[in-house]
Design a protein around this motif. Structure first.
Motif, PDB file in Angstrom:
ATOM      1  N   GLU A 101       0.841  -1.253   0.158  1.00  0.00           N
ATOM      2  CA  GLU A 101      -0.080   0.268  -0.117  1.00  0.00           C
ATOM      3  C   GLU A 101       0.806   1.223   0.133  1.00  0.00           C
ATOM      4  O   GLU A 101       1.683   1.382   0.941  1.00  0.00           O
ATOM      5  CB  GLU A 101      -0.912  -0.003   1.314  1.00  0.00           C
TER       6      GLU A 101
ATOM      7  N   VAL B 297      -1.881   7.071  -0.481  1.00  0.00           N
ATOM      8  CA  VAL B 297      -2.454   7.763   0.548  1.00  0.00           C
ATOM      9  C   VAL B 297      -1.157   8.742   0.555  1.00  0.00           C
ATOM     10  O   VAL B 297      -0.001   8.494   0.769  1.00  0.00           O
ATOM     11  CB  VAL B 297      -2.382   6.989   1.890  1.00  0.00           C
TER      12      VAL B 297
ATOM     13  N   LEU C 202      -7.640  11.213   6.240  1.00  0.00           N
ATOM     14  CA  LEU C 202      -7.942  10.284   7.198  1.00  0.00           C
ATOM     15  C   LEU C 202      -7.460  10.657   8.399  1.00  0.00           C
ATOM     16  O   LEU C 202      -6.521  11.500   8.518  1.00  0.00           O
ATOM     17  CB  LEU C 202      -7.023   9.076   6.677  1.00  0.00           C
TER      18      LEU C 202
ATOM     19  N   CYS D  47      -3.661   6.737  10.014  1.00  0.00           N
ATOM     20  CA  CYS D  47      -3.330   5.648   9.086  1.00  0.00           C
ATOM     21  C   CYS D  47      -2.170   5.114   9.364  1.00  0.00           C
ATOM     22  O   CYS D  47      -1.191   5.373   9.398  1.00  0.00           O
ATOM     23  CB  CYS D  47      -3.002   6.463   7.562  1.00  0.00           C
ATOM     24  N   GLY D  48      -2.540   3.771   9.592  1.00  0.00           N
ATOM     25  CA  GLY D  48      -1.380   2.768  10.089  1.00  0.00           C
ATOM     26  C   GLY D  48      -0.282   2.538   9.174  1.00  0.00           C
ATOM     27  O   GLY D  48       0.998   2.811   9.357  1.00  0.00           O
ATOM     28  N   HIS D  49      -0.658   2.042   7.962  1.00  0.00           N
ATOM     29  CA  HIS D  49       0.481   2.006   7.233  1.00  0.00           C
ATOM     30  C   HIS D  49       1.054   3.037   6.658  1.00  0.00           C
ATOM     31  O   HIS D  49       2.270   2.898   6.434  1.00  0.00           O
ATOM     32  CB  HIS D  49      -0.215   1.207   5.738  1.00  0.00           C
TER      33      HIS D  49
ATOM     34  N   ASN E 199      -9.759   5.416  12.485  1.00  0.00           N
ATOM     35  CA  ASN E 199     -10.937   5.468  11.516  1.00  0.00           C
ATOM     36  C   ASN E 199     -12.200   4.750  11.945  1.00  0.00           C
ATOM     37  O   ASN E 199     -11.881   3.584  12.797  1.00  0.00           O
ATOM     38  CB  ASN E 199     -10.603   5.383  10.172  1.00  0.00           C
TER      39      ASN E 199
ATOM     40  N   HIS F  20     -14.863   2.758   6.235  1.00  0.00           N
ATOM     41  CA  HIS F  20     -14.093   1.761   5.923  1.00  0.00           C
ATOM     42  C   HIS F  20     -15.031   0.622   6.158  1.00  0.00           C
ATOM     43  O   HIS F  20     -15.258   0.387   7.341  1.00  0.00           O
ATOM     44  CB  HIS F  20     -12.774   1.789   6.756  1.00  0.00           C
TER      45      HIS F  20
ATOM     46  N   CYS G 274     -11.350   1.152   1.169  1.00  0.00           N
ATOM     47  CA  CYS G 274     -11.023   2.493   1.723  1.00  0.00           C
ATOM     48  C   CYS G 274     -12.000   3.658   1.277  1.00  0.00           C
ATOM     49  O   CYS G 274     -12.863   3.309   0.211  1.00  0.00           O
ATOM     50  CB  CYS G 274      -9.677   2.937   1.479  1.00  0.00           C
TER      51      CYS G 274
ATOM     52  N   ASP H 268      -7.302  -1.582   0.400  1.00  0.00           N
ATOM     53  CA  ASP H 268      -6.093  -1.558   0.974  1.00  0.00           C
ATOM     54  C   ASP H 268      -5.144  -2.820   0.691  1.00  0.00           C
ATOM     55  O   ASP H 268      -5.678  -3.992   0.704  1.00  0.00           O
ATOM     56  CB  ASP H 268      -6.339  -1.345   2.603  1.00  0.00           C
TER      57      ASP H 268
ATOM     58  N   SER I 158      -2.342  -3.203   1.924  1.00  0.00           N
ATOM     59  CA  SER I 158      -1.844  -3.783   3.219  1.00  0.00           C
ATOM     60  C   SER I 158      -3.007  -4.377   4.050  1.00  0.00           C
ATOM     61  O   SER I 158      -4.247  -4.107   3.640  1.00  0.00           O
ATOM     62  CB  SER I 158      -1.023  -2.497   4.103  1.00  0.00           C
TER      63      SER I 158
ATOM     64  N   CYS J 103      -4.075  -2.901   6.600  1.00  0.00           N
ATOM     65  CA  CYS J 103      -4.401  -1.749   7.186  1.00  0.00           C
ATOM     66  C   CYS J 103      -4.539  -1.565   8.553  1.00  0.00           C
ATOM     67  O   CYS J 103      -4.983  -2.423   9.310  1.00  0.00           O
ATOM     68  CB  CYS J 103      -6.298  -1.965   6.869  1.00  0.00           C
ATOM     69  N   GLY J 104      -3.636  -0.708   9.126  1.00  0.00           N
ATOM     70  CA  GLY J 104      -3.247  -0.630  10.310  1.00  0.00           C
ATOM     71  C   GLY J 104      -4.377  -0.278  11.268  1.00  0.00           C
ATOM     72  O   GLY J 104      -4.571  -0.749  12.439  1.00  0.00           O
ATOM     73  N   THR J 105      -5.202   0.656  10.767  1.00  0.00           N
ATOM     74  CA  THR J 105      -6.270   1.210  11.657  1.00  0.00           C
ATOM     75  C   THR J 105      -7.459  -0.128  11.537  1.00  0.00           C
ATOM     76  O   THR J 105      -8.143  -0.118  12.614  1.00  0.00           O
ATOM     77  CB  THR J 105      -6.901   2.576  11.131  1.00  0.00           C
TER      78      THR J 105
HETATM   79  O1  PYC Z   1      -3.373   1.483   7.507  1.00  0.00           O
HETATM   80  O2  PYC Z   1      -4.630   2.645   8.633  1.00  0.00           O
HETATM   81  C1  PYC Z   1      -4.203   2.174   7.466  1.00  0.00           C
HETATM   82  C2  PYC Z   1      -4.930   2.742   6.420  1.00  0.00           C
HETATM   83  C3  PYC Z   1      -6.177   3.403   6.226  1.00  0.00           C
HETATM   84  C4  PYC Z   1      -6.322   3.637   4.950  1.00  0.00           C
HETATM   85  C5  PYC Z   1      -5.619   2.873   4.300  1.00  0.00           C
HETATM   86  N1  PYC Z   1      -4.605   2.464   5.012  1.00  0.00           N
END
Ligand code: PYC
Length: 336
Positions: A14, A60, A85, A88-90, A162, A208, A228, A234, A236, A238-240
């Motif tokens: 991502e 992002v 946002l 955003c974790g990633h 988020n 989300h 998203c 995403d 990844s 997604c960290g959140t």
């Molecule tokens: O990693 O939190 C995340 C994120 C939010 C939207 C895209 N990635």
């Protein structure tokens, strides 16, 4: 000609485009106020940086800011193809990897200010990054919405930086070959939530949508698909979104404090997540968790708040200068 200096990285596939110079003057003050100024007065700038022709729906953006809180190494405002946002974790993992690449930070702990609170990121010796996120909590459990064309869909509403709607029972196959139909389905869920007035705390839009399935890989606890806000998925885990999942697992008693959860994305990249209970996180952290605490005060049905810690790895992809000629008709992106 206007120019903007950027570093592009990806975290588990991502992308994050860090703007290191050339951003608009947002003045000083808390990042929530600077985000408001960015949204109200410079939204064209956001679109120029991340949307086509200079970007894409997937990118992002992360605007590097002077922190308001002097204990922080950096401040950041995240944005995407349609807006902004909270966290955003990633993107935070990408930010830390980019700051290390620039020689601005060394391995160790760094506080980072975001519009929704301060997060703490540790650049580990192996170059992975562990993000101690803002507090997460499940807000509603097992809510059912009627999704036109699909029928009843049941999920949890949770905050992980988020707002997420998390669905485990959906009958879909979470494989890359099905990304088109997963996007259509999750988009329909998001529209149904909005149409039927299902929101996060204080009427917040749930933007989300996250589907879960078992991973076929040994040692991985779950695979997800995350839609998203701008309809890109995403790449990844997604960290959140992983933070929101940890909050639900904690609320259900399915993951103990300190235990590791390995969350895989639809393309197979992995984040490791664990949590500490907010009550155990210490006084300094609770000061930073005002959003979650406010959300809980606003009337949560399910009030167990946690502090998620998400670990992943970002890779630097490019360093460069975006150029905006004065007569470029698409300097603010391609209107859609
Ligand atoms: O990693 O939190 C995340 C994120 C939010 C939207 C895209 N990635």
């Amino acid at each position: 000609m206007k120019t903007i200096l950027i570093i592009d990285s990806h975290t588990g596939g991502e992308p994050t485009r860090l703007v290191v110079a050339g951003g608009p003057d947002l003045g000083s003050g808390p990042l929530s106020e600077r985000l408001k100024r960015l949204r109200e007065h410079h939204d064209d700038w956001r679109a120029g940086v991340v949307t086509e022709p200079r970007g894409s729906d997937v990118i992002v953006g992360a605007l590097l800011c002077e922190p308001h809180d002097s204990s922080c190494s950096a401040g950041v405002i995240f944005f995407n193809n349609v807006g902004y946002l909270g966290m955003c974790g990633h993107g935070t993992i990408g930010l830390v990897a980019s700051l290390a690449y620039m020689g601005r930070i060394e391995p160790g702990r760094h506080r980072i200010e975001t519009p929704v609170g301060i997060v703490e990121a540790t650049l580990n010796e192996d170059r992975s990054v562990s993000v101690r996120n803002v507090a997460a909590h499940r807000y509603r459990r097992a809510l059912t919405v009627d999704v036109p064309g699909y029928g009843a869909v049941t999920g949890d509403v949770a905050w992980g930086g988020n707002w997420f709607f998390l669905v485990s029972e959906h009958g879909c196959t979470l494989e890359p070959a099905h990304i088109g139909e997963l996007t259509t389905f999750t988009h329909a869920i998001r529209e149904a939530l909005e149409a039927q007035g299902v929101t996060g705390a204080g009427g917040a839009l749930i933007d989300h949508i996250e589907l879960f399935a078992q991973s076929p890989r040994a040692g991985i606890d779950s695979r997800n698909f995350v839609l998203c806000p701008g309809n890109a998925y995403d790449r990844s885990p997604c960290g959140t979104g992983t933070s929101a999942k940890l909050a639900c697992l904690a609320a259900d008693g399915k993951l103990a404090q300190g235990e590791t959860w390995r969350q895989e994305s639809i393309i197979g990249s992995v984040f490791e997540g664990r949590y500490v209970l907010l009550d155990d996180a210490g006084a300094s952290e609770t000061d930073d968790q005002s959003h979650a605490v406010r959300a809980i005060d606003a009337g949560s049905g399910d009030t167990r708040a946690i502090v998620p810690i998400i670990t992943g790895r970002a890779h630097i992809m490019a360093e460069g200068k975006l150029c905006f000629e004065q007569d470029d008709p698409f300097a603010s992106g391609i209107p859609v």
